[in-house]
Write a protein that holds these residues in place. Structure first.
Motif, short mmCIF file in Angstrom:
data_model
loop_
_atom_site.label_atom_id
_atom_site.label_comp_id
_atom_site.label_asym_id
_atom_site.label_seq_id
_atom_site.Cartn_x
_atom_site.Cartn_y
_atom_site.Cartn_z
N ASP B 135 7.47 48.01 34.66
CA ASP B 135 8.07 48.76 35.76
C ASP B 135 7.03 49.32 36.73
OD1 ASP B 135 7.32 50.19 33.51
OD2 ASP B 135 8.48 51.94 34.11
N HIS B 136 5.91 49.77 36.18
CA HIS B 136 4.91 50.33 37.09
C HIS B 136 4.33 49.24 38.01
CE1 HIS B 136 2.95 48.81 33.57
NE2 HIS B 136 1.74 49.03 34.01
N LEU B 137 4.26 48.03 37.48
CA LEU B 137 3.75 46.94 38.30
C LEU B 137 4.78 46.51 39.35
CD1 LEU B 137 1.94 44.83 35.56
CD2 LEU B 137 0.97 46.49 37.15
N LEU B 138 6.02 46.47 38.92
CA LEU B 138 7.09 46.13 39.86
C LEU B 138 7.12 47.12 41.03
CD1 LEU B 138 9.99 45.04 37.52
CD2 LEU B 138 8.96 43.71 39.38
N GLU B 139 7.01 48.36 40.67
CA GLU B 139 7.03 49.42 41.67
C GLU B 139 5.93 49.20 42.72
OE1 GLU B 139 6.41 54.10 41.19
OE2 GLU B 139 7.63 53.18 39.61
N LEU B 140 4.76 48.87 42.22
CA LEU B 140 3.66 48.64 43.14
C LEU B 140 3.91 47.43 44.02
CD1 LEU B 140 0.30 49.49 41.44
CD2 LEU B 140 1.89 50.86 42.79
N ARG B 141 4.51 46.43 43.42
CA ARG B 141 4.76 45.25 44.23
C ARG B 141 5.77 45.54 45.32
NH1 ARG B 141 7.06 39.62 42.99
NH2 ARG B 141 8.77 41.13 43.00
N LEU B 145 1.87 45.76 47.26
CA LEU B 145 0.57 45.43 46.69
C LEU B 145 0.60 44.04 46.06
CD1 LEU B 145 -2.28 46.56 45.96
CD2 LEU B 145 -1.31 47.03 43.71
N PRO B 146 -0.26 43.14 46.50
CA PRO B 146 -0.34 41.82 45.88
C PRO B 146 -0.86 41.94 44.45
CG PRO B 146 -1.40 41.81 48.04
CD PRO B 146 -1.13 43.25 47.68
N ILE B 147 -0.15 41.31 43.53
CA ILE B 147 -0.52 41.38 42.12
C ILE B 147 -0.52 39.98 41.54
CG2 ILE B 147 0.16 42.25 39.84
CD1 ILE B 147 1.44 44.62 41.14
#
Lengths: 339, 339
Positions: B135-141, B145-147
């Motif tokens: 979820d924290h990565l999704l939020e950043l995306r 933010l490119p991930i």
DNA sequence: TATGTTAGCACAAAGGATTGTGCAAACGGG
DNA sequence: CCCGTTTGCACAATCCTTTGTGCTAACATA
């Protein structure tokens, strides 16, 4: 973006000035006699809005980035791969971020990387320097950048450093070989101008001389800490007459290369050649034969290095004379033959 | 400091405005029709004064930091230690710096680290996620933010990723064991919820089933990629009745632990137990016996990951569907016995 | 000559936090 | 009641670069 919550917005909402918000959020409420009421209001709002101060703006003003640089010649070398995470971990706990640079053992890459780190205004630097030049580091220190050297250092320069007792490690290893009856002992060295290499070679030489064995310059072979160097030089040495009966490899990767070469020459360790590696690795115990090695306390090296740096970052410029040579230990396994 | 050469000073000396200096130094002279004369003057002076623009100020304005985050569960694992420098090297060449975080395979550390990186306004992120939460990565995306995920990914989430063919690697290894006559094959797994682990276990299981061998859940043992886990679980498995005749270790460190345990049980590889490691390492060839392993192209993984990220950083949001499973290869050495 | 272009650059806001200085109100003492 | 001190905070400068807007002078055109 809409994540643009700023100090100012909070200030407006609370109805106070930016400075007040800044001071509260930096825990300087008491110091500046902000009323408890105002303080609570600000803290509450900041929490609610999930306010994250922009570190760029703060750094621009304060000249502190809460970032340190970590410059390593070869991260893929298990020795450095072991050090990096302990430094990173300690930094995280201390609130610092780590900018990593891998120099590939190239002076030019190091110079470039260090310059880059400096212009990014790191607060401090931990570096295992390539070792060919130190002027760029001296220059930075003049400018007030705290620097700690790790693994490698410059004997005549006043940088704080933490390394291991390289001389002693090599001395003990060679002495052990001599005790086992070896006389024809060659040394597979790494990058010649690095301090660990020089001290290890010195230890090697001293042990020979203390035993009355003549030092043969041609038997200090090689010029790099990588596997290929160990391989290449060993191939050559194995054709020498008389052939060395023992090899001291000055890095774990060099030892790997030496083993590969010995196998390809259809020789046996330790029957035909004995081998000791500088810098032990856990997996050495599973080798055929289990590899005798000089263990360095790399966890502690990392720990101490970051400790030194953090100390310099706090007390700014108390002129410490921080320097540490950690003891090493010869781990006797099966790669040395009694003659 | 006295290194405080700023745009403004150059502007004053040349007798023009800040903007002109900025534009010249950013190669926008043509675009803004700065006279060749002015341009030359500025460039000359900047060179003489050794002017270095302050990236903090620039980033504050532009919202680009030319920094990427690299988040790794365990840098000391030779697998990741091999990947890190290739990513760092490519970044350097592309003008990016790398903020490194080691999560120690802990979700909380990962969440904290990623948050820290985000507030430092990294331009992109390469991460081998712990895998427990996304979820924290999704939020950043969502925030733009490119991930890029590396090694591990989330099958149902639309992140670009590059990993290796974990299913196939395990399938091939187990099939090989079966061909050698093994039936009692146990699997020493790593962190259960990570995609590589799940796919490797799936490959293990499928190979068994395709051969008509019943799958035994109890023989998928362990919960971490580290050495201790391999050791501990192997100690237990070696006391099982019937004892497994072959072990598939789902990381190189697990294999090391397994070997240690087997030795301590006074058993022999491969006489009593066969062993295959997922993730080959160069030093496996020197083991007693030389260790059979599944090699992953980690250089290429790093290369591709940074390539994907740089592409996203350029084309900003062309909705690529970047995903890559690199082929693996079973390296047959001496740790598997023909029954 | 009046008007339209274009070259060449200046101005000032913006980006977001920090900090030295100073002011007004409240409070206390004599 | 007057003056001095403390409380509580605001103001504005500062850090340094980038960028949108727009002005002036020179030159061309009709």
């Amino acid at each position: 973006m809409n994540d643009a919550i700023t100090l100012r917005k909070i200030a407006e909402m609370v109805g106070c000035s930016d400075s007040t918000v800044s001071r509260v959020l930096n825990g300087k409420a008491r110091q500046y006699r902000i009323s408890a009421e105002t303080e609570q209001q600000i803290l509450k709002l900041a929490k609610e809005l999930n306010f994250v101060p922009n570190p760029l703006a703060a750094s621009l003003r304060t000249h502190r980035t809460l970032t340190i640089g970590l410059v390593i010649p070869d991260v893929s070398n298990p020795f450095f791969a072991g050090i990096v995470p302990v430094i990173q971990g300690q930094c995280r706990k201390a609130g610092y971020s780590v900018l990593l640079a891998n120099t590939e053992e190239k002076t030019r890459v190091e110079v470039d990387s260090v310059a880059m780190l400096h212009k990014r205004q790191i607060d401090g630097l931990i570096i295992a320097p390539v070792g060919e030049r130190f002027d760029h580091l001296l220059e930075l220190r003049e400018k007030g950048l705290p620097i700690v050297l790790i693994d490698r250092y410059a004997p005549d320069l006043p940088f704080p450093y933490v390394t291991s007792d390289n001389f002693r490690g090599a001395y003990d290893a060679v002495t052990y070989l001599i005790e086992c009856g070896h006389v024809h002992i060659a040394c597979l060295q790494g990058v010649p101008y690095t301090s660990p290499n020089q001290e290890r070679v010195a230890g090697y030489r001293q042990a020979l001389e203390d035993a009355g064995i003549p030092f043969n310059e041609d038997w200090v072979a090689g010029d790099s800490f990588i596997e290929e160097n160990g391989y290449y030089e060993t191939r050559i040495l194995m054709k020498d007459v008389p052939r060395p009966t023992a090899l001291l490899a000055l890095s774990n990767l060099i030892a790997l290369g030496a083993m590969r070469a010995v196998h390809e020459e259809h020789l046996r360790i330790p029957a035909d050649v004995s081998l000791i590696a500088f810098d032990d690795q856990p997996f050495f115990q599973f080798f055929q034969p289990p590899l005798t090695a000089i263990a360095q306390p790399y966890q502690e090296m990392g720990q101490k290095a970051i400790e030194y740096l953090l100390r310099e970052l706090k007390d700014s410029h108390e002129p410490h004379k921080l320097a540490l040579k950690l003891p090493v230990k010869l781990i006797r396994r099966g790669s040395v033959k009694m003659l």
